[in-house]
Motif scaffolding. Structure first.
Motif, short mmCIF file in Angstrom:
data_model
loop_
_atom_site.label_atom_id
_atom_site.label_comp_id
_atom_site.label_asym_id
_atom_site.label_seq_id
_atom_site.Cartn_x
_atom_site.Cartn_y
_atom_site.Cartn_z
N VAL A 67 194.44 23.99 49.94
CA VAL A 67 193.56 24.86 49.16
C VAL A 67 193.08 26.03 50.00
N SER A 68 192.94 27.17 49.36
CA SER A 68 192.31 28.33 49.98
C SER A 68 190.89 28.42 49.43
N LEU A 69 189.92 28.27 50.33
CA LEU A 69 188.52 28.18 49.89
C LEU A 69 188.07 29.43 49.15
N GLU A 70 188.62 30.58 49.52
CA GLU A 70 188.19 31.84 48.91
C GLU A 70 188.93 32.18 47.62
N SER A 71 189.84 31.31 47.18
CA SER A 71 190.78 31.70 46.12
C SER A 71 190.17 31.72 44.72
N ARG A 72 189.05 31.03 44.50
CA ARG A 72 188.45 30.87 43.18
C ARG A 72 189.36 30.12 42.21
N LEU A 73 190.37 29.46 42.73
CA LEU A 73 191.36 28.73 41.89
C LEU A 73 191.59 27.37 42.52
N TYR A 74 191.22 26.31 41.81
CA TYR A 74 191.24 24.99 42.42
C TYR A 74 191.87 23.94 41.49
#
Lengths: 350, 350
Positions: free
Chosen positions: A304-311
């Motif tokens: 996961v990319s924490l900054e992505s706003r997509l989870y």
């Protein structure tokens, strides 16, 4: 600011920081609950009550409060309490809080890979809080090297505290290990996942009814996940249940607990998910991006990319006769990707 | 069976029955929680755990358990406990329970207007229970003249007990009066309701993806309630939040509490809603049919029909400057009716 080179991350440090974070979560949650209880009948005190002013912005749902009182003051108070507690105890740690962050015009991602950092949401589930629906919480994460290593989520009206410390474990109320169901074993992912799964998702604030907007993409995805297996052109996911709590943070906490099998969401921010990701990962869950890659069945499953706003989060899973827990989680991720639309959330000013 | 003529419904009787029902709810909830906890790690006892077998029936989601163990046994045990407790104390009262009822091939409506009757669901939110998501509960209603006059809903994992006794009041955990927010006054319905409202709804078990099936009618209704006010041909409801808990009983309890403003649902049964309706009505809420009449803006707002499987509930509401609480509730009902599709749920064998 102390760099990771000079930051002595010994075992003792992390245990100590964890104990500090848990107490901080309890104290902050108590502040939220005290303010909530002051709105109940018959308290008879004169504490200031959150006074809310609901403002419907253009095509989005949000809450704006009077500047000098009420909910806005509570946000500020709780965040200031957490921030100052951290500054007293760990003066060299960096602090990122939802409340102070939101005041800036930019939403650039401020977490770096070198500074020990706290990422905090003083109150997640604000709409729930204003209605006194119990699904609200405080969320506190501690990150090292850009990764959340400690997570504390406390929902005071539910009296449920979720916490984790990397390599130590994840717990409900400091007692029950997560995931909760472990006897005789942590359950494997269902054979025909997403069928048999409890699917957690949120409608969010972006309500623009335009053909390719996030609202319609979300609803279409929810529907594909819910429909019978013959439905939606054979793509129906036939999930066992669809849940929407109105708190991304608690969605993740319940996925870490194993109560939800799948959480799919776009639009929330790092302070909404950092603590939940710490807890989920420590409990054995897997989290990646909500947006399906072009080749969902074969693409690498990126961290996961924490900054992505997509989870997209999958609960902790045990092995079955034919696959490891991780294989079951990856299979489930691919089956979700096959059924959901790409979402479009950006970081204004980034 | 005792008729209502010979049933001496004095004030003392009802208070006594209420106290009995509350204790019954606590005891039954404890049974559910004990069984749930036996699935946590580290209990070390040999109590039988619910062993589940998930079976996907044609186009519907349901849970079928092994006949001699697990969840089915728990259902039976809890219902048998409640039934025998009532039979011991009130031998002339009629009993209708979800578990025993479901075994019959007919689903005729068995509540009449003459017998004092208990209507019980030993476990609502079964999918939540099997996943250990805390939104499960026991639901106990006592009816006189066909109307629920006492309601007890206990969610043991949340430690939240909702209860009411007609003309006496409605409470959370026997202490806080419902609705919770009463100071300085019970809030009026929002001026532009459903905008500003928290909307509670469930995806349900019927997942047939056919053009005029309940699934698509529900999702279309949810979307109209959620979309911005310019959306859906000007019908967008712009609700403040959409919530799905997976328990009709707790949806109603939280509407009675004021945490949800609107609950709209089709497909559940009288044992799912009888206790919640008692609590909601005693707290000052209003409940009618989910299905819009041909003239939603002018039709009479009929009292809810318990057997209808179609429910629309509005939270307790205070007056505004321009209307009474009841007027605000009725206005909200009409605004919901304008935005939702008719649902089609029948009673097989009725």
């Amino acid at each position: 600011m102390m760099s990771s080179e000079t930051y002595d991350r010994t075992s003792e440090d992390l245990d100590e920081i964890y104990a500090f974070a848990v107490q901080l979560g309890k104290d902050a949650g108590r502040m939220l609950m005290d303010a909530a209880q002051s709105r109940f009948q018959g308290n008879g005190d004169n504490r200031e009550r959150p006074v809310l002013e609901l403002v419907e912005k253009e095509n989005t749902v949000d809450i704006v409060t009077k500047t000098d009182e009420g909910l806005c003051a509570l946000y500020k108070d709780v965040e200031a309490f957490i921030k100052s507690s951290i500054a007293d105890r760990y003066p060299h740690h960096k602090f990122i809080g939802e409340e102070s962050y939101s005041k800036g015009s930019s939403r650039a991602y401020l977490i770096d890979n070198t500074s020990p950092t706290w990422c905090v949401d003083p109150l997640d589930g604000t709409v729930n809080y204003t209605h006194l629906f119990p699904m609200f919480c405080v969320s506190i994460a501690f990150l090292v090297g850009g990764s959340p290593v400690i997570g504390v989520i406390y929902a005071p009206f539910l009296n449920q505290l979720f916490s984790s410390c990397r390599s130590r474990g994840a717990w409900l109320n400091e007692q029950q290990r997560l995931p909760l169901i472990r006897e005789p074993a942590v359950p494997a992912m269902p054979k025909n996942a997403p069928a048999g799964c409890v699917f957690s998702c949120e409608w969010g604030k972006d309500r623009k009814d335009k053909p390719d907007g996030n609202l319609l993409r979300k609803v279409e995805s929810f529907l594909t996940m819910a429909a019978d297996v013959e439905g939606r052109g054979g793509k129906g996911g036939m999930v066992h249940g669809v849940r929407s709590l109105g708190s991304a943070t608690l969605d993740l906490a319940y996925t870490a607990m194993g109560a939800f099998d799948i959480w799919w969401e776009g639009g929330c921010w790092e302070w909404d998910v950092a603590a939940g990701i710490a807890i989920l990962q420590e409990a054995g869950g897997l989290v990646t991006t909500a947006n399906p890659p072009p080749d969902p069945m074969t693409a690498e499953i990126e961290p996961v990319s924490l900054e992505s706003r997509l989870y997209l989060a999958i609960r902790p899973a045990g092995p079955s006769e034919s696959e490891t827990g991780r294989q079951g989680q990856e299979r489930t991720i691919r089956e979700v990707w096959r059924r959901v639309r790409e979402l479009n959330y950006q970081r204004p000013g980034a």
